[in-house]
Scaffold this motif. Structure first.
Motif, PDB file in Angstrom:
ATOM      1  N   ARG A  24      -7.624   6.952   8.659  1.00  0.00           N
ATOM      2  CA  ARG A  24      -7.126   7.743   9.803  1.00  0.00           C
ATOM      3  C   ARG A  24      -6.087   6.962  10.614  1.00  0.00           C
ATOM      4  O   ARG A  24      -5.186   7.544  11.210  1.00  0.00           O
ATOM      5  N   GLN A  25      -6.196   5.640  10.640  1.00  0.00           N
ATOM      6  CA  GLN A  25      -5.223   4.820  11.374  1.00  0.00           C
ATOM      7  C   GLN A  25      -3.816   4.957  10.807  1.00  0.00           C
ATOM      8  O   GLN A  25      -2.846   4.621  11.477  1.00  0.00           O
ATOM      9  N   HIS A  26      -3.698   5.474   9.573  1.00  0.00           N
ATOM     10  CA  HIS A  26      -2.391   5.631   8.920  1.00  0.00           C
ATOM     11  C   HIS A  26      -1.840   7.042   9.060  1.00  0.00           C
ATOM     12  O   HIS A  26      -0.841   7.377   8.449  1.00  0.00           O
ATOM     13  N   HIS A  27      -2.498   7.888   9.830  1.00  0.00           N
ATOM     14  CA  HIS A  27      -2.056   9.237  10.189  1.00  0.00           C
ATOM     15  C   HIS A  27      -1.783  10.146   8.986  1.00  0.00           C
ATOM     16  O   HIS A  27      -0.716  10.759   8.892  1.00  0.00           O
ATOM     17  N   ALA A  44       0.850  -1.190   0.000  1.00  0.00           N
ATOM     18  CA  ALA A  44       0.000   0.000   0.000  1.00  0.00           C
ATOM     19  C   ALA A  44       0.882   1.235   0.000  1.00  0.00           C
ATOM     20  O   ALA A  44       2.003   1.217   0.520  1.00  0.00           O
ATOM     21  N   LEU A  45       0.378   2.306  -0.581  1.00  0.00           N
ATOM     22  CA  LEU A  45       1.118   3.567  -0.538  1.00  0.00           C
ATOM     23  C   LEU A  45       1.167   4.072   0.899  1.00  0.00           C
ATOM     24  O   LEU A  45       0.196   3.927   1.637  1.00  0.00           O
ATOM     25  N   PRO A  46       2.284   4.671   1.295  1.00  0.00           N
ATOM     26  CA  PRO A  46       2.331   5.263   2.642  1.00  0.00           C
ATOM     27  C   PRO A  46       1.416   6.485   2.691  1.00  0.00           C
ATOM     28  O   PRO A  46       1.402   7.295   1.774  1.00  0.00           O
ATOM     29  N   LEU A  47       0.641   6.596   3.738  1.00  0.00           N
ATOM     30  CA  LEU A  47      -0.333   7.678   3.858  1.00  0.00           C
ATOM     31  C   LEU A  47       0.035   8.700   4.922  1.00  0.00           C
ATOM     32  O   LEU A  47      -0.547   9.782   4.968  1.00  0.00           O
ATOM     33  N   GLN A  48       0.988   8.365   5.776  1.00  0.00           N
ATOM     34  CA  GLN A  48       1.346   9.256   6.873  1.00  0.00           C
ATOM     35  C   GLN A  48       1.787  10.606   6.328  1.00  0.00           C
ATOM     36  O   GLN A  48       2.600  10.688   5.405  1.00  0.00           O
ATOM     37  N   ASP A  49       1.221  11.667   6.903  1.00  0.00           N
ATOM     38  CA  ASP A  49       1.531  13.054   6.564  1.00  0.00           C
ATOM     39  C   ASP A  49       1.171  13.441   5.131  1.00  0.00           C
ATOM     40  O   ASP A  49       1.647  14.450   4.627  1.00  0.00           O
ATOM     41  N   PRO A  66       6.529   2.880  -7.826  1.00  0.00           N
ATOM     42  CA  PRO A  66       6.873   2.907  -6.401  1.00  0.00           C
ATOM     43  C   PRO A  66       8.200   3.637  -6.199  1.00  0.00           C
ATOM     44  O   PRO A  66       9.124   3.480  -6.970  1.00  0.00           O
ATOM     45  N   GLY A  67       8.218   4.475  -5.187  1.00  0.00           N
ATOM     46  CA  GLY A  67       9.431   5.245  -4.924  1.00  0.00           C
ATOM     47  C   GLY A  67       9.326   6.664  -5.454  1.00  0.00           C
ATOM     48  O   GLY A  67      10.088   7.527  -5.059  1.00  0.00           O
ATOM     49  N   ASP A  68       8.395   6.915  -6.391  1.00  0.00           N
ATOM     50  CA  ASP A  68       8.154   8.268  -6.844  1.00  0.00           C
ATOM     51  C   ASP A  68       7.682   9.084  -5.647  1.00  0.00           C
ATOM     52  O   ASP A  68       6.935   8.571  -4.812  1.00  0.00           O
ATOM     53  N   PRO A  69       8.071  10.349  -5.559  1.00  0.00           N
ATOM     54  CA  PRO A  69       7.530  11.139  -4.461  1.00  0.00           C
ATOM     55  C   PRO A  69       6.021  11.294  -4.642  1.00  0.00           C
ATOM     56  O   PRO A  69       5.526  11.368  -5.756  1.00  0.00           O
ATOM     57  N   ILE A  70       5.309  11.318  -3.540  1.00  0.00           N
ATOM     58  CA  ILE A  70       3.860  11.481  -3.588  1.00  0.00           C
ATOM     59  C   ILE A  70       3.563  12.965  -3.776  1.00  0.00           C
ATOM     60  O   ILE A  70       3.980  13.799  -2.976  1.00  0.00           O
ATOM     61  N   VAL A  71       2.861  13.265  -4.832  1.00  0.00           N
ATOM     62  CA  VAL A  71       2.481  14.642  -5.122  1.00  0.00           C
ATOM     63  C   VAL A  71       1.414  15.037  -4.137  1.00  0.00           C
ATOM     64  O   VAL A  71       0.432  14.327  -3.982  1.00  0.00           O
ATOM     65  N   SER A  72       1.600  16.172  -3.471  1.00  0.00           N
ATOM     66  CA  SER A  72       0.606  16.537  -2.481  1.00  0.00           C
ATOM     67  C   SER A  72       0.420  18.042  -2.386  1.00  0.00           C
ATOM     68  O   SER A  72       0.596  18.644  -1.350  1.00  0.00           O
ATOM     69  N   PRO A  73       0.048  18.710  -3.512  1.00  0.00           N
ATOM     70  CA  PRO A  73      -0.267  20.128  -3.395  1.00  0.00           C
ATOM     71  C   PRO A  73      -1.586  20.307  -2.656  1.00  0.00           C
ATOM     72  O   PRO A  73      -1.970  21.389  -2.317  1.00  0.00           O
ATOM     73  N   SER A  74      -2.305  19.279  -2.459  1.00  0.00           N
ATOM     74  CA  SER A  74      -3.554  19.159  -1.716  1.00  0.00           C
ATOM     75  C   SER A  74      -4.193  17.883  -2.213  1.00  0.00           C
ATOM     76  O   SER A  74      -5.368  17.701  -2.179  1.00  0.00           O
TER      77      SER A  74
END
Length: 188
Positions: free
Chosen positions: A108-111, A79-84, A177-185
């Motif tokens: 939510r359990q993955h913060h 699974a993709l990491p979801l924390q932060d 996998p290993g690509d940075p997760i894009v998160s502008p929102s």
């Protein structure tokens, strides 16, 4: 639908399997939902009584299907990491909201930093309820009376396991996998 959102946002896509718990003999009516991480949401309807044994059998059957689908769709991929991260949870519509509530509780359990629920159509009271669980709910069409998700589509076929697997593979090629997760929102 999730693939299209992730593709437009240039964000990675992952699957989060949730199963509706339908009333025995009336499976289309949800009495609850389950999700990974041991999450169970129950919301019995007034006047509908189900024995504890029937509830346990329904949960056992749907838990087995949840595990089967996770294994099939993941194909040994973690699974993709979801924390932060900001996680956008996409669904085709929000009727009772039980499956989405279960998904939000389990995620939510993955913060994550934020959880955004997104659906093109939903019941107004369901969207209001989900705002108590998610950080944001995006649901542009909230017709009254709502009735059912499928009524708001010209064509509403069930996605097959093969279609889901194909789109997940395609998304993994777009964001290995290993690509940075894009998160502008965004990010899920």
């Amino acid at each position: 639908m999730g693939y299209e959102v992730a593709h437009k946002l240039h964000a990675p896509l992952d699957i989060f399997v949730v199963r509706k718990l339908g009333y025995p003999g009336h499976e289309e009516y949800a009495m609850g939902a389950i999700a990974s991480g041991g999450v169970r949401v129950m919301s019995p309807q007034h006047g509908m009584h189900v024995s504890p044994e029937a509830i346990a059998q329904t949960i056992e059957r749907e838990q087995a299907e949840l595990v089967r689908r996770e294994q099939l769709y993941r194909q040994q991929q973690p699974a993709l990491p979801l924390q932060d991260c900001t996680v956008i949870v996409v669904d085709d519509g929000l009727a009772t909201g039980m499956t989405m509530e279960a998904a939000v509780q389990a995620i939510r359990q993955h913060h994550p930093r934020r959880i955004v629920v997104a659906a093109p159509v939903g019941a107004g009271d369901t969207c209001a309820m989900l705002r108590r669980h998610a950080d944001e709910v995006i649901c542009p069409a909230q017709p009254e009376p709502f009735r059912a998700v499928g009524l708001h589509y010209e064509d509403f076929p069930q996605s097959t396991d093969e279609e889901v697997s194909l789109l997940l593979k395609k998304a993994r090629r777009e964001h290995p996998p290993g690509d940075p997760i894009v998160s502008p929102s965004s990010g899920h």
